[in-house]
Design an enzyme around this catalytic site. Structure first.
Site, PDB file in Angstrom:
ATOM      1  N   TYR A 299      71.972   0.348 -23.381  1.00 32.26           N
ATOM      2  CA  TYR A 299      71.354  -0.922 -22.984  1.00 32.26           C
ATOM      3  C   TYR A 299      70.437  -0.752 -21.770  1.00 32.26           C
ATOM      4  CZ  TYR A 299      71.613  -6.088 -22.662  1.00 32.26           C
ATOM      5  OH  TYR A 299      71.357  -7.435 -22.657  1.00 32.26           O
ATOM      6  N   TYR A 349      63.392  -8.400 -25.350  1.00 35.41           N
ATOM      7  CA  TYR A 349      64.746  -8.582 -24.829  1.00 35.41           C
ATOM      8  C   TYR A 349      65.565  -9.445 -25.763  1.00 35.41           C
ATOM      9  CZ  TYR A 349      68.551  -8.840 -21.551  1.00 35.41           C
ATOM     10  OH  TYR A 349      69.784  -8.709 -20.963  1.00 35.41           O
TER      11      TYR A 349
END
Ligand SMILES: [Zn+2]
Lengths: 419, 175
Positions: A299, A349
């Site tokens: 991530y 995102y």
């Protein structure tokens, strides 16, 4: 009673490869969707169902997560003619994806439904800014947040930065090493036609971009975009009837936390993140170790989050994350590429879903790059990773996703290419 | 009996709810420029931030206990791009994570009471750039308070002028 951290090696194997991700879907990664989270979620779920070859009557579970900034399963299922045997919309951001895959497996295992779609839909640029500017910056400060936001300590970057700084202090990690995370992901994004930012950048570009909060320059931070993403989980048995090569779930851990999930700085060392606690359980469940992983999805809310997780899940020795992310390993063409889509730093995102989507496509050997599509309808990958070229990793068999909520909480998942 | 406290601070509305007994007590002490934390009646460990039970042994029994506001910067961030609009005139400002001397190294060597706060002047105003430039990991700091309203002040940190500062303070390596 056995201690909780005394892992029974047998237990992890019980659901190994019994479930799979059979469909993935997304909308465009844009700044300015011009539409609602409901409309985007519906499109992403529809795309995932088409990808899997599933009709409305063949999906009967739905889950989503949000920061109270999104639509709900009730509306999305209605717009797709799905009668649900199970649904649940929960509060959550990063690291929810892998955790929810585990929940979906449990729900199906319990006989509550057969096939679960998980979505995250967010107008992260147009409506609720991920970085915390806008309405969130001026909302009343109450309860626990009095001890944080009163100090101008609110955005994810501000909240996480003390961990990053302490990692630099404790291990001598250099800004130019960590900047290589952005460099690598920008290279990958240049081979991803969907990516919002697909220009390749250099270490100097990262370090020369304006400082947001030390140690984070603008280009150390992810983008804010509008998009919806979805994945479909079902049993390996049902996966056989789906359209794609399944991504078999070997093991998952969800929302593993440091000793204090609320203010994790109270328990140290603070240069260690939740992955340290999650790793033994992940590898036990998956029956493999970091050395068996071909491609990672660590991530990248920030360059540092990628680095610290790879380190604490054991892809390198503790303290050597700076070397690991700067020696070429994590680039396409390297030993173990990370975030081949360009990730949250470049593609868009999504609070983690897109990194699972990407690894599912990698495991199918069908990364959606610019390589030509052959007579069989499949991409003919060139494995030429130069700018604008191929982003398929050759011969991927096993992937790992490392989801991040905060330095104090994370989730992870290992998948293997099915037949 | 207790009333909800609502006050403006740097463009934000801070609110201590009447039902939030723990925060009412904590900020009430701060308003008198006293720093008190909850000390567990059962295991004897002090905790931060405010909570309803002991983070180390789960006990619900505690006593508010005065704690010395002295410590060392464990980590920090220097905010250049403020998120809250009213912080913008004060950039760059420091957000400090400070290891208190009290209970440092307990319950394990990795733990400390890590108390948050900004670097401020002795009278509680966000520190000017020349002061910000002096502080990093290892800096000795002492607690001061920023007064916000009746019954509400927040603990902050300023350079401890009386303490010996370490020979080396770690700061982010600016180019
Ligand atoms: Zn206790």
């Amino acid at each position: 009673m056995a201690r909780i951290d005394q892992l029974d090696p047998e237990l992890g194997a019980s659901l190994r490869e019994k479930y799979a991700i059979v469909g993935v879907g997304e909308t465009e990664y844009v700044r300015g969707s011009g539409t609602t989270t409901r409309a985007m979620a519906t499109r992403a779920v529809r795309n995932a169902m088409e990808d899997a070859g599933l009709k409305p009557g063949e999906v009967d579970g739905m889950m989503s997560y949000s920061a109270m900034d999104s639509t709900l399963s009730t509306f999305v299922s209605a717009d797709l003619g799905i009668r649900l045997n199970f649904y649940m919309d929960v509060l959550g951001g990063g690291s929810s994806t892998e955790a929810m895959v585990g929940i979906a497996m449990g729900v199906i295992e319990a006989g509550m439904c057969e096939t679960v779609v998980i979505f995250r839909s967010m107008n992260g640029h147009s409506q609720t800014r991920v970085g915390g500017t806008g309405a969130r910056a001026v909302a009343p400060v109450v309860g626990e947040f009095l001890h944080q936001r009163s100090y101008g300590w609110q955005s994810p970057g501000q909240l996480f930065a003390p961990s990053f700084m302490r990692h630099m202090h404790d291990y001598g990690t250099k800004p130019e090493q960590v900047a290589m995370v952005k460099v690598a992901h920008s290279h990958h994004a240049s081979n991803n036609p969907k990516a919002l930012y697909n220009n390749r950048v250099t270490v100097d570009d990262v370090l020369g971009s304006r400082m947001i909060c030390k140690p984070l320059h603008l280009l150390d931070c992810c983008v804010e975009t509008d998009n919806a993403t979805a994945i479909i989980v079902t049993s390996a048995a049902r996966a056989k009837d789906c359209r794609q090569i399944p991504a078999l779930i070997r093991g998952v851990v969800g929302r593993v936390s440091k000793p204090r999930a609320d203010l994790h700085y109270e328990a140290g060392p603070i240069s260690t993140v939740a992955g340290h606690y999650a790793a033994p359980r992940l590898w036990r469940n998956a029956g493999v170790g970091p050395e068996d992983i071909d491609v990672t999805g660590s991530y990248d809310a920030f360059t540092f989050t990628t680095m610290m997780q790879l380190e604490d899940y054991g892809f390198c020795k503790k303290g050597e994350g700076g070397d690991y992310v700067s020696d070429g390993t994590t680039f396409l063409g390297g030993r173990r590429p990370n975030n081949t889509s360009g990730g949250h730093l470049c593609e868009g995102y999504t609070h983690g879903v897109a990194m699972v989507v990407e690894n599912v496509r990698q495991l199918r050997h069908e990364a959606d790059d610019s390589c030509p599509i052959g007579p069989n309808g499949k991409r003919q990958h060139t494995y030429d990773h130069s700018e604008g070229g191929c982003r398929q990793v050759k011969g991927v068999e096993v992937s790992a996703n490392l989801g991040w909520a905060t330095p104090g909480t994370g989730s992870a998942m290992v998948m293997r290419r099915g037949a | 009996m207790t009333e909800t406290i609502v006050a403006d601070y740097l463009g934000m509305t801070l609110q201590v709810d009447s039902l939030d007994n723990e925060n009412q007590a904590y900020f009430g002490h701060c308003a008198r420029h006293e720093f008190h934390l909850q000390k567990c009646d059962d295991c004897g460990l002090i905790r931060y931030p405010v909570g309803t039970g002991c983070a180390w042994c789960a006990s619900g029994n505690f006593t508010w206990t005065p704690v010395e506001g002295k410590g060392e910067v464990h980590s920090y961030t220097e905010v250049v791009h403020a998120i809250q609009p009213a912080f913008k005139p004060y950039v760059p400002y420091l957000m400090l994570v400070v290891d208190l001397d009290t209970q440092k190294g307990a319950p394990t060597e990795h733990e400390a009471l890590r108390v948050l706060g900004n670097l401020v002047t002795p009278d509680g105003v966000l520190a000017p750039p020349e002061m910000v430039a002096k502080v990093g990991i290892g800096s000795r700091v002492r607690m001061v308070f920023t007064d916000i309203a009746d019954g509400l002040a927040i603990p902050q940190w300023t350079i401890d002028e009386d303490a010996a500062q370490p020979a080396e303070i770690w700061r982010y390596p600016d180019a």
